[in-house]
Design a protein around this motif. Structure first.
Motif, PDB file in Angstrom:
ATOM      1  N   VAL A 110      11.305   2.893  -1.052  1.00  0.00           N
ATOM      2  CA  VAL A 110      10.062   2.755  -1.805  1.00  0.00           C
ATOM      3  C   VAL A 110      10.373   2.019  -3.105  1.00  0.00           C
ATOM      4  O   VAL A 110      11.283   2.408  -3.837  1.00  0.00           O
ATOM      5  CB  VAL A 110       9.421   4.128  -2.091  1.00  0.00           C
ATOM      6  CG1 VAL A 110       8.194   3.973  -2.979  1.00  0.00           C
ATOM      7  CG2 VAL A 110       9.030   4.806  -0.780  1.00  0.00           C
ATOM      8  N   LEU A 111       9.641   0.931  -3.337  1.00  0.00           N
ATOM      9  CA  LEU A 111       9.858   0.109  -4.525  1.00  0.00           C
ATOM     10  C   LEU A 111       8.708   0.298  -5.504  1.00  0.00           C
ATOM     11  O   LEU A 111       7.554   0.498  -5.104  1.00  0.00           O
ATOM     12  CB  LEU A 111       9.964  -1.372  -4.160  1.00  0.00           C
ATOM     13  CG  LEU A 111      11.072  -1.757  -3.189  1.00  0.00           C
ATOM     14  CD1 LEU A 111      10.582  -1.713  -1.744  1.00  0.00           C
ATOM     15  CD2 LEU A 111      11.618  -3.145  -3.491  1.00  0.00           C
TER      16      LEU A 111
ATOM     17  N   LYS B 197       1.441  10.332  -8.408  1.00  0.00           N
ATOM     18  CA  LYS B 197       0.200   9.843  -7.815  1.00  0.00           C
ATOM     19  C   LYS B 197       0.340   9.598  -6.314  1.00  0.00           C
ATOM     20  O   LYS B 197      -0.641   9.692  -5.574  1.00  0.00           O
ATOM     21  CB  LYS B 197      -0.227   8.537  -8.491  1.00  0.00           C
ATOM     22  CG  LYS B 197      -0.711   8.707  -9.924  1.00  0.00           C
ATOM     23  CD  LYS B 197      -1.182   7.374 -10.485  1.00  0.00           C
ATOM     24  CE  LYS B 197      -1.784   7.539 -11.877  1.00  0.00           C
ATOM     25  NZ  LYS B 197      -2.280   6.247 -12.426  1.00  0.00           N
ATOM     26  N   TYR B 198       1.560   9.267  -5.872  1.00  0.00           N
ATOM     27  CA  TYR B 198       1.805   8.963  -4.464  1.00  0.00           C
ATOM     28  C   TYR B 198       2.980   9.798  -3.956  1.00  0.00           C
ATOM     29  O   TYR B 198       4.038   9.263  -3.597  1.00  0.00           O
ATOM     30  CB  TYR B 198       2.076   7.468  -4.286  1.00  0.00           C
ATOM     31  CG  TYR B 198       0.917   6.611  -4.751  1.00  0.00           C
ATOM     32  CD1 TYR B 198      -0.166   6.373  -3.917  1.00  0.00           C
ATOM     33  CD2 TYR B 198       0.899   6.083  -6.038  1.00  0.00           C
ATOM     34  CE1 TYR B 198      -1.240   5.614  -4.341  1.00  0.00           C
ATOM     35  CE2 TYR B 198      -0.180   5.324  -6.476  1.00  0.00           C
ATOM     36  CZ  TYR B 198      -1.256   5.092  -5.624  1.00  0.00           C
ATOM     37  OH  TYR B 198      -2.315   4.350  -6.051  1.00  0.00           O
ATOM     38  N   PRO B 199       2.813  11.119  -3.912  1.00  0.00           N
ATOM     39  CA  PRO B 199       3.945  11.998  -3.588  1.00  0.00           C
ATOM     40  C   PRO B 199       4.457  11.855  -2.159  1.00  0.00           C
ATOM     41  O   PRO B 199       5.641  12.088  -1.905  1.00  0.00           O
ATOM     42  CB  PRO B 199       3.389  13.404  -3.844  1.00  0.00           C
ATOM     43  CG  PRO B 199       1.895  13.253  -3.685  1.00  0.00           C
ATOM     44  CD  PRO B 199       1.586  11.894  -4.208  1.00  0.00           C
ATOM     45  N   THR B 200       3.587  11.480  -1.208  1.00  0.00           N
ATOM     46  CA  THR B 200       4.064  11.345   0.169  1.00  0.00           C
ATOM     47  C   THR B 200       5.006  10.162   0.301  1.00  0.00           C
ATOM     48  O   THR B 200       6.067  10.254   0.928  1.00  0.00           O
ATOM     49  CB  THR B 200       2.888  11.195   1.146  1.00  0.00           C
ATOM     50  OG1 THR B 200       2.035  12.336   1.027  1.00  0.00           O
ATOM     51  CG2 THR B 200       3.386  11.094   2.575  1.00  0.00           C
ATOM     52  N   ALA B 201       4.636   9.037  -0.298  1.00  0.00           N
ATOM     53  CA  ALA B 201       5.504   7.853  -0.228  1.00  0.00           C
ATOM     54  C   ALA B 201       6.833   8.113  -0.920  1.00  0.00           C
ATOM     55  O   ALA B 201       7.907   7.912  -0.336  1.00  0.00           O
ATOM     56  CB  ALA B 201       4.798   6.651  -0.852  1.00  0.00           C
ATOM     57  N   PHE B 202       6.776   8.542  -2.170  1.00  0.00           N
ATOM     58  CA  PHE B 202       8.017   8.761  -2.915  1.00  0.00           C
ATOM     59  C   PHE B 202       8.782   9.958  -2.370  1.00  0.00           C
ATOM     60  O   PHE B 202      10.018   9.977  -2.397  1.00  0.00           O
ATOM     61  CB  PHE B 202       7.718   8.933  -4.399  1.00  0.00           C
ATOM     62  CG  PHE B 202       7.406   7.646  -5.102  1.00  0.00           C
ATOM     63  CD1 PHE B 202       8.416   6.871  -5.646  1.00  0.00           C
ATOM     64  CD2 PHE B 202       6.100   7.188  -5.198  1.00  0.00           C
ATOM     65  CE1 PHE B 202       8.141   5.661  -6.273  1.00  0.00           C
ATOM     66  CE2 PHE B 202       5.806   5.982  -5.825  1.00  0.00           C
ATOM     67  CZ  PHE B 202       6.824   5.220  -6.358  1.00  0.00           C
ATOM     68  N   GLY B 203       8.067  10.947  -1.861  1.00  0.00           N
ATOM     69  CA  GLY B 203       8.737  12.136  -1.332  1.00  0.00           C
ATOM     70  C   GLY B 203       9.446  11.900  -0.022  1.00  0.00           C
ATOM     71  O   GLY B 203      10.323  12.681   0.358  1.00  0.00           O
TER      72      GLY B 203
ATOM     73  N   ASN C 208       0.875  -1.173   0.000  1.00  0.00           N
ATOM     74  CA  ASN C 208       0.000   0.000   0.000  1.00  0.00           C
ATOM     75  C   ASN C 208       0.913   1.224   0.000  1.00  0.00           C
ATOM     76  O   ASN C 208       1.826   1.305   0.821  1.00  0.00           O
ATOM     77  CB  ASN C 208      -0.874  -0.037   1.267  1.00  0.00           C
ATOM     78  CG  ASN C 208      -1.818   1.133   1.406  1.00  0.00           C
ATOM     79  OD1 ASN C 208      -1.775   2.094   0.649  1.00  0.00           O
ATOM     80  ND2 ASN C 208      -2.683   1.049   2.398  1.00  0.00           N
ATOM     81  N   LEU C 209       0.678   2.164  -0.882  1.00  0.00           N
ATOM     82  CA  LEU C 209       1.527   3.357  -0.924  1.00  0.00           C
ATOM     83  C   LEU C 209       0.881   4.588  -0.287  1.00  0.00           C
ATOM     84  O   LEU C 209       1.431   5.680  -0.367  1.00  0.00           O
ATOM     85  CB  LEU C 209       1.910   3.683  -2.374  1.00  0.00           C
ATOM     86  CG  LEU C 209       3.033   2.838  -2.974  1.00  0.00           C
ATOM     87  CD1 LEU C 209       3.246   3.182  -4.444  1.00  0.00           C
ATOM     88  CD2 LEU C 209       4.335   3.013  -2.198  1.00  0.00           C
ATOM     89  N   VAL C 210      -0.275   4.397   0.357  1.00  0.00           N
ATOM     90  CA  VAL C 210      -0.962   5.545   0.961  1.00  0.00           C
ATOM     91  C   VAL C 210      -0.708   5.570   2.469  1.00  0.00           C
ATOM     92  O   VAL C 210       0.125   6.329   2.957  1.00  0.00           O
ATOM     93  CB  VAL C 210      -2.468   5.518   0.642  1.00  0.00           C
ATOM     94  CG1 VAL C 210      -3.156   6.748   1.242  1.00  0.00           C
ATOM     95  CG2 VAL C 210      -2.703   5.492  -0.863  1.00  0.00           C
TER      96      VAL C 210
ATOM     97  N   VAL D 245       9.075  15.365  -6.799  1.00  0.00           N
ATOM     98  CA  VAL D 245       8.629  15.120  -5.425  1.00  0.00           C
ATOM     99  C   VAL D 245       9.777  14.821  -4.469  1.00  0.00           C
ATOM    100  O   VAL D 245       9.618  14.964  -3.246  1.00  0.00           O
ATOM    101  CB  VAL D 245       7.592  13.973  -5.362  1.00  0.00           C
ATOM    102  CG1 VAL D 245       6.364  14.318  -6.183  1.00  0.00           C
ATOM    103  CG2 VAL D 245       8.177  12.654  -5.807  1.00  0.00           C
ATOM    104  N   ASN D 246      10.945  14.422  -5.012  1.00  0.00           N
ATOM    105  CA  ASN D 246      12.078  14.070  -4.154  1.00  0.00           C
ATOM    106  C   ASN D 246      13.386  14.284  -4.901  1.00  0.00           C
ATOM    107  O   ASN D 246      14.050  13.318  -5.313  1.00  0.00           O
ATOM    108  CB  ASN D 246      11.953  12.618  -3.691  1.00  0.00           C
ATOM    109  CG  ASN D 246      12.858  12.285  -2.514  1.00  0.00           C
ATOM    110  OD1 ASN D 246      13.810  13.005  -2.214  1.00  0.00           O
ATOM    111  ND2 ASN D 246      12.569  11.179  -1.856  1.00  0.00           N
TER     112      ASN D 246
END
Length: 242
Positions: free
Chosen positions: A140-141, A153-159, A124-126, A189-190
């Motif tokens: 993060v994979l 789409k998932y800036p918090t995870a990748f960021g 889950n990436l959220v 994002v990162n």
């Protein structure tokens, strides 16, 4: 006066952050470094982690793994083939791990000589992106089959990632994966985060992932992204006051 959902969310996250900070200090005193692995379901995270664990065992690294799922112990059985100590954590429907869960397993299960603990978070990436586990390294994979816009789409995870791992790179051409676009999106994002290309089937990149994790354990330079804001996600209500 009733608390708003946002107030409850922030209280839960603040409590988790406090527990995570305390756990990080405790683990550091024990000489344990934690790598928290986040990804979508089907990214190939378990297969790659199994390869990394096997390589660590070959090199006599005191390594262990904790793997989380909503149900079944399938991943623990797969990872145990590496020869490393492995423990399954069933979340009973919870879509992420929290610091309190990790602390319980550190206290009750983690082998005393462990210096490196891999935590395979729920697919889950959220929600997992919002919860600090006391990790030293957040990885993060993402599989190339998921599309190059995933970081947006998932800036918090990748960021919040210290390291990003691309998986299933042998399928990139067949999937029409635009790697240049992926890197451009990730930089938004990162900026500066390292990307490691891997293929569990061939073993490509396995040694590189292990080397990066060992470097972080040993105090080497690690990319530190700016603190990402907590997303609004699923939370537990605060524990009742006893």
């Amino acid at each position: 006066m009733c608390e708003s959902v946002d107030d409850v969310t922030q209280a839960v996250l603040a409590k988790n952050d406090g527990l995570a900070a305390s756990l990080r200090d405790e683990l550091a005193r024990r000489g344990v470094s934690v790598a928290n692995l986040l990804s979508s379901p089907g990214s190939g995270k378990t297969e790659l982690l199994g390869r990394v664990l096997a390589r660590a065992v070959e090199r006599r690294v005191p390594v262990a793994a904790l793997t989380a799922d909503l149900a079944t112990e399938n991943d623990a059985r797969r990872l145990a083939r590496s020869g490393a100590p492995v423990k399954q954590l069933l979340t009973d429907g919870l879509c992420h791990l929290e610091a309190r869960q990790l602390r319980g397993h550190v206290e009750s299960w983690l082998p005393q000589d462990t210096s490196l603990l891999f935590v395979e978070n729920v697919g889950n990436l959220v929600c997992p992106a919002a919860y600090d586990l006391g990790e030293s390294l957040r990885i993060v994979l993402m599989a190339v089959t998921e599309g190059e816009d995933k970081p947006l789409k998932y800036p918090t995870a990748f960021g919040s990632a210290h390291l990003v791992v691309l998986t299933k790179t042998d399928l990139a051409e067949a999937a029409g994966f635009d790697e240049s676009a992926f890197h451009a999106n990730l930089r938004r994002v990162n900026p500066g985060v390292e990307v490691v290309r891997t293929c569990a089937r061939t073993g490509d990149g396995v040694d590189t992932v292990l080397e990066r994790v060992l470097a972080a354990r040993d105090g080497g330079s690690v990319h530190r992204p700016p603190l990402a804001p907590h997303p609004h996600g699923h939370v537990h209500a605060p524990d009742p006051v006893s």
